[in-house]
Design a protein around this motif. Sequence first.
Motif, mmCIF file in Angstrom:
data_model
loop_
_atom_site.group_PDB
_atom_site.id
_atom_site.type_symbol
_atom_site.label_atom_id
_atom_site.label_comp_id
_atom_site.label_asym_id
_atom_site.label_seq_id
_atom_site.Cartn_x
_atom_site.Cartn_y
_atom_site.Cartn_z
ATOM 1 N N UNK A 1 0.836 -1.206 0.000
ATOM 2 C CA UNK A 1 0.000 0.000 0.000
ATOM 3 C C UNK A 1 0.871 1.257 0.000
ATOM 4 N N UNK A 2 2.002 1.171 0.708
ATOM 5 C CA UNK A 2 2.898 2.319 0.799
ATOM 6 C C UNK A 2 4.026 2.248 -0.218
ATOM 7 N N UNK A 3 4.715 3.375 -0.415
ATOM 8 C CA UNK A 3 5.851 3.439 -1.339
ATOM 9 C C UNK A 3 6.905 2.412 -0.906
ATOM 10 N N UNK A 4 7.384 1.555 -1.813
ATOM 11 C CA UNK A 4 8.259 0.447 -1.410
ATOM 12 C C UNK A 4 9.642 0.864 -0.899
ATOM 13 N N UNK A 5 10.081 2.100 -1.176
ATOM 14 C CA UNK A 5 11.392 2.540 -0.675
ATOM 15 C C UNK A 5 11.246 3.414 0.566
ATOM 16 N N UNK A 6 10.041 3.479 1.120
ATOM 17 C CA UNK A 6 9.798 4.300 2.305
ATOM 18 C C UNK A 6 9.547 3.413 3.520
ATOM 19 N N UNK A 7 9.933 3.904 4.695
ATOM 20 C CA UNK A 7 9.645 3.185 5.938
ATOM 21 C C UNK A 7 8.198 3.378 6.370
ATOM 22 N N UNK A 8 7.541 4.334 5.753
ATOM 23 C CA UNK A 8 6.155 4.627 6.103
ATOM 24 C C UNK A 8 5.216 3.650 5.396
ATOM 25 N N UNK A 9 4.150 3.295 6.096
ATOM 26 C CA UNK A 9 3.154 2.402 5.497
ATOM 27 C C UNK A 9 1.875 3.164 5.155
ATOM 28 N N UNK A 10 2.020 4.472 5.007
ATOM 29 C CA UNK A 10 0.863 5.296 4.627
ATOM 30 C C UNK A 10 0.385 4.851 3.245
ATOM 31 N N UNK A 11 -0.890 4.507 3.095
ATOM 32 C CA UNK A 11 -1.367 4.026 1.788
ATOM 33 C C UNK A 11 -1.349 5.130 0.736
ATOM 34 N N UNK A 12 -0.570 4.895 -0.315
ATOM 35 C CA UNK A 12 -0.477 5.836 -1.436
ATOM 36 C C UNK A 12 -0.678 5.140 -2.786
ATOM 37 N N UNK A 13 -0.834 3.833 -2.761
ATOM 38 C CA UNK A 13 -1.046 3.086 -4.006
ATOM 39 C C UNK A 13 -2.321 3.581 -4.692
#
Length: 296
Positions: A182-194
């Motif tokens: 759901x989140x950007x694969x190179x980010x530690x954040x799991x904020x949904x941006x897909x």
Amino acid sequence: MVILPAVSMRISSPPPPPSPELWAILWIVFQFSAMGCIQSIKCKPKSFRDSVIVLELNTSIDPNPTSIDETSSVVLRYRTPHFRAHARLLVPPMAAKETWTIGWIQACNHMEFYNTYVDKGMSSWELPDLRDGKIQAISDSDGVNYPWYGNTTETCTVVGPTKKDSKFTVSMNDNFYPSVTWGVPVSDSNVPLLSSIQRDQSFTTWLVAINQATSETVVLRTIRWRMQLHIQVDPEKPLGQRAVLKEPVAQEQPQILGKNEPIPPNAMVKPNANDAQVLMWRPKKGDPVVVIPSKY
């Protein structure tokens, strides 16, 4: 008056008919000649290439649409319908002492697999050599039984010499069941941006016989098929309500080619597509990043 001398007219008599002994000799010679011709035709064995028969071939992509699974807060999963191929074959008696394997070989000819994350960029699974045009196709083997797609229902072995017809079936199926973060694969954040998933892959599948000793390869049938996918995602909606399957919902059905195509060399050897693919992050700004390198 002139008297001409008499001319003697002699009519030759026909030759005497052949004796019964001569007729017997001629008949024996004829029989042996005929039997020799028939025997040479009958006993001349057909090659395996010319004798194997495809009795039946069926191929399809299941009519059900791609299913989407949003039960995980980390990844979206989807499952496409299955491509299927099934063949019934007959091998007549084999005179030679040889071993043949018959089964399915598959290669990927084209792959586009993009996951977009709003205005941040996109991740993409890529096959670099195929993408750059260095090869025509890449093996889609199971990674163990090269060049075969698999080694259970996918292949059958015939060991000669045999005295009877051999009948058997070989079947295979293929589909996609990946996970997309759901989140950007190179980010530690799991904020949904897909926000979107798009996929377009093409394959060639061959029904093939290979001599285990000589590697002689006989292409029996050639199938082409394609899988297309578009999932629209609204990352602001609650989990379970974000993803919607867009067209095409139903897939194009596979094509059995009227003329067989040769198998490209890369479809027969390592690496297979799973080991050669890389996951790239391609940001809107900045340089691409390799997220997952190839295994090969």
